[in-house]
Design a protein around this motif. Structure first.
Motif, PDB file in Angstrom:
ATOM      1  N   PHE A  37     -11.240  30.153 -41.937  1.00 11.29           N
ATOM      2  CA  PHE A  37     -11.668  29.141 -42.907  1.00 11.29           C
ATOM      3  C   PHE A  37     -13.023  28.541 -42.567  1.00 11.29           C
ATOM      4  CE2 PHE A  37     -10.983  25.268 -40.510  1.00 11.29           C
ATOM      5  CZ  PHE A  37     -10.106  25.679 -39.525  1.00 11.29           C
ATOM      6  N   HIS A  42     -14.724  19.374 -41.088  1.00  5.50           N
ATOM      7  CA  HIS A  42     -15.336  19.170 -39.765  1.00  5.50           C
ATOM      8  C   HIS A  42     -16.834  18.918 -39.881  1.00  5.50           C
ATOM      9  CE1 HIS A  42     -12.084  20.037 -36.882  1.00  5.50           C
ATOM     10  NE2 HIS A  42     -11.594  20.782 -37.853  1.00  5.50           N
ATOM     11  N   ASP A 131      -5.476  22.091 -37.962  1.00  5.33           N
ATOM     12  CA  ASP A 131      -5.941  23.350 -38.576  1.00  5.33           C
ATOM     13  C   ASP A 131      -5.174  24.546 -38.019  1.00  5.33           C
ATOM     14  OD1 ASP A 131      -8.033  21.874 -39.713  1.00  5.33           O
ATOM     15  OD2 ASP A 131      -9.478  22.446 -38.146  1.00  5.33           O
ATOM     16  N   ILE A 132      -4.903  24.478 -36.722  1.00  2.48           N
ATOM     17  CA  ILE A 132      -4.290  25.625 -36.039  1.00  2.48           C
ATOM     18  C   ILE A 132      -2.770  25.597 -36.216  1.00  2.48           C
ATOM     19  CG2 ILE A 132      -3.921  26.678 -33.763  1.00  2.48           C
ATOM     20  CD1 ILE A 132      -6.729  25.546 -32.984  1.00  2.48           C
ATOM     21  N   GLN A 146     -15.030  26.261 -27.223  1.00  2.05           N
ATOM     22  CA  GLN A 146     -13.925  25.674 -27.988  1.00  2.05           C
ATOM     23  C   GLN A 146     -12.592  25.705 -27.225  1.00  2.05           C
ATOM     24  OE1 GLN A 146     -14.147  24.176 -31.068  1.00  2.05           O
ATOM     25  NE2 GLN A 146     -16.348  24.430 -30.783  1.00  2.05           N
TER      26      GLN A 146
HETATM   27  N1  TRP Z   1     -14.372  23.262 -33.994  1.00  7.01           N
HETATM   28  C1  TRP Z   1     -14.796  24.595 -34.314  1.00  7.01           C
HETATM   29  C2  TRP Z   1     -16.316  24.719 -34.075  1.00  7.01           C
HETATM   30  O1  TRP Z   1     -17.020  23.745 -34.102  1.00  7.01           O
HETATM   31  C3  TRP Z   1     -14.489  24.966 -35.733  1.00  7.01           C
HETATM   32  C4  TRP Z   1     -13.042  24.848 -35.999  1.00  7.01           C
HETATM   33  C5  TRP Z   1     -12.430  23.848 -36.693  1.00  7.01           C
HETATM   34  C6  TRP Z   1     -12.004  25.720 -35.566  1.00  7.01           C
HETATM   35  N2  TRP Z   1     -11.109  24.040 -36.742  1.00  7.01           N
HETATM   36  C7  TRP Z   1     -10.799  25.190 -36.058  1.00  7.01           C
HETATM   37  C8  TRP Z   1     -12.003  26.903 -34.825  1.00  7.01           C
HETATM   38  C9  TRP Z   1      -9.566  25.804 -35.814  1.00  7.01           C
HETATM   39  C10 TRP Z   1     -10.756  27.515 -34.569  1.00  7.01           C
HETATM   40  C11 TRP Z   1      -9.573  26.960 -35.060  1.00  7.01           C
HETATM   41  O2  TRP Z   1     -16.775  25.797 -33.897  1.00  7.01           O
END
Ligand code: TRP
Ligand code: ADP
Length: 321
Positions: A37, A42, A131-132, A146
Motif C-alpha cells: 500500500f 503516514h 497497518d501490519i 524499519q
Molecule cells: N514506515 C514505512 C516507511 O516510512 C512505511 C510503512 C507504513 C510501512 N506502514 C507500513 C512499511 C507497514 C511496512 C509495513 O518506509
C-alpha cells in the motif's frame, strides 16, 4: 504466507527505495499473497501540501507498477481507502506504553532533519503496527531502517493479546541479502530528505550530471586503488550490475590506470540500462492513468475484505462490539 508492506508518498522514489523495499516486495509477489500500500496517512506526518500528496501518491503507484508489481498477483492500494487502519491504530495506542515510542529512533532522526514534532509523527509506529496487524501479515519486506517498527508491531500485538486474549498474529521483518542500506551520493544512507538520492526515473541528463558529481578522492587515474570495494560508485554498481561486471570494475580500479571519470560514466550507463524496461513501461502507464486509478480502486476493495473482519475481531476482543 501473507506479505505486507507500505511506502510513503512523501517524495520521488529513489534507488534506495527500489533495492530496500520495492524490489524485494516485487520478488515476493509470486511467493504468497501480497498486499502493498501507499502510506498516504503516514505521509501526513511530514508533508503538508495536499496537491503534492495526491501527485506523489499516483506517482508511487505508477513507479511500482512500472518496476514490475503485477496487480494480478499483488494487491496494490492506497492506505486511506481502508480507514479501518486508523480505528485499529487507536485501539492499539491504548495498550502502547509511552516508553516504547520514546525509544524509536525514527522520531528523533526526523526531527533532527527538520520535520515538525507533531503527535502524529510520535505515534506513527502505532499506525504502522495497525497497518501490519490488520492483514494478519506473516512477512514484512522493508529496508533495515524499519526493523525497529516491526519490533514495535510485535510488542503491541503481544500486549493486546495478553490484555484481551489471542487476537493478532506476530509478523516477521524480511530483508533482502546484501542490499540492506543503499548509500547516497554523499556516502550517507540514501534518502529523499538528504538531497543525496538517485531517482529511479530521473531524466537522462540530470541523472548523468548527478552521478558524475559523486565526490572521489584525489588519487590520479594511474594509481592502483586497493580499497576499490569502498568506492561509492562501485557500491552503486554492485546493486545495479551483474556480479561479473561488478568484479570487473573492482579489478580495473585495483590494477590502476582507470580514472574516476570513466568509472562514473560506466555507472551511469549501467544505471540507465538497468531501468530501461521499467522506463518504457512507465511511459505507457503515464498515458493510461485511468488504468492506474482502477488498479488502486480494485486493490482497496480487496484489501478491505481482509482488513474489515480483522478489525471486527479486535473490536470484539476489547469489548467495542
Ligand atoms: N514506515 C514505512 C516507511 O516510512 C512505511 C510503512 C507504513 C510501512 N506502514 C507500513 C512499511 C507497514 C511496512 C509495513 O518506509
Ligand atoms: P526516505 O528515507 O527516502 O524517506 P522512506 O523512509 O520513505 O525513504 O523508505 C521507504 C522504504 O524504502 C522503506 O522500506 C525503507 O526501508 C526503504 N529505504 C529507504 N531508503 C533506503 C536505503 N537507502 N537503502 C535501503 N532501503 C531504503
Amino acid at each position: 504466507m501473507r506479505i505486507l508492506s507500505g511506502i510513503q508518498p512523501s517524495g520521488i522514489l529513489h534507488v534506495g527505495n527500489y533495492f530496500g523495499m520495492m524490489r524485494p516486495s516485487i520478488e515476493l509477489q509470486d511467493q504468497g499473497e501480497a498486499y502493498y500500500f501507499i502510506a498516504d496517512y503516514h505521509s501526513m506526518t511530514s508533508l503538508y501540501d495536499a496537491d503534492l500528496r495526491r501527485d506523489y501518491t499516483r506517482r508511487v503507484a505508477v513507479d511500482f507498477l512500472a518496476c514490475g508489481l503485477n496487480p494480478e498477483r499483488a494487491v496494490l492500494f492506497k492506505q486511506s481507502d481502508v480507514p479501518e487502519h486508523v480505528e485499529l491504530s487507536w485501539i492499539l495506542s491504548s495498550v502502547c506504553p509511552m516508553g516504547l515510542l520514546e525509544r524509536c529512533h525514527s522520531y528523533k532522526d526526523k526531527i533532527a532533519n527538520g520535520v515538525s514534532a507533531s503527535h502524529g509523527l510520535f505515534a506513527y509506529p502505532v499506525l504502522m503496527a495497525a497497518d501490519i496487524l490488520i492483514y494478519d501479515a506473516d512477512s514484512v519486506p522493508v529496508g533495515s531502517d524499519q526493523k525497529q517498527h516491526v519490533e514495535v508491531t510485535r510488542d503491541l500485538a503481544q500486549k493486546f493479546n495478553q490484555t484481551y486474549g489471542e487476537t493478532f498474529k506476530l509478523p516477521e521483518p524480511r530483508f533482502r541479502d546484501g542490499a540492506e542500506t543503499v548509500l547516497g551520493l554523499d556516502g550517507q544512507k540514501m534518502s529523499k530528505s538528504y538531497n543525496n538520492a538517485v531517482e529511479i526515473f530521473g531524466e537522462e541528463k540530470a541523472t548523468r550530471k548527478r552521478l558524475m558529481s559523486i565526490v572521489m578522492d584525489s588519487r590520479t587515474p594511474d594509481e592502483p586503488k586497493p580499497d576499490a570495494e569502498k568506492n561509492l560508485a562501485i557500491q552503486l554498481i554492485k546493486h545495479i550490475a551483474p556480479t561479473e561486471i561488478y568484479q570487473d570494475e573492482v579489478e580495473k580500479l585495483k590494477a590502476g590506470g582507470y580514472g574516476y571519470g570513466n568509472l562514473k560514466k560506466r555507472l551511469f550507463e549501467l544505471y540507465w540500462e538497468y531501468f530501461r524496461d521499467a522506463r518504457a513501461r512507465r511511459d505507457e502507464l503515464m498515458n493510461n492513468l485511468d488504468y492506474v486509478d482502477q488498479v488502486l480502486a480494485n486493490g482497496a476493495a480487496k484489501a478491505r475484505e481482509i482488513a474489515r473482519p480483522v478489525n471486527q475481531r479486535a473490536r470484539r476482543a476489547c469489548g467495542l462490539d
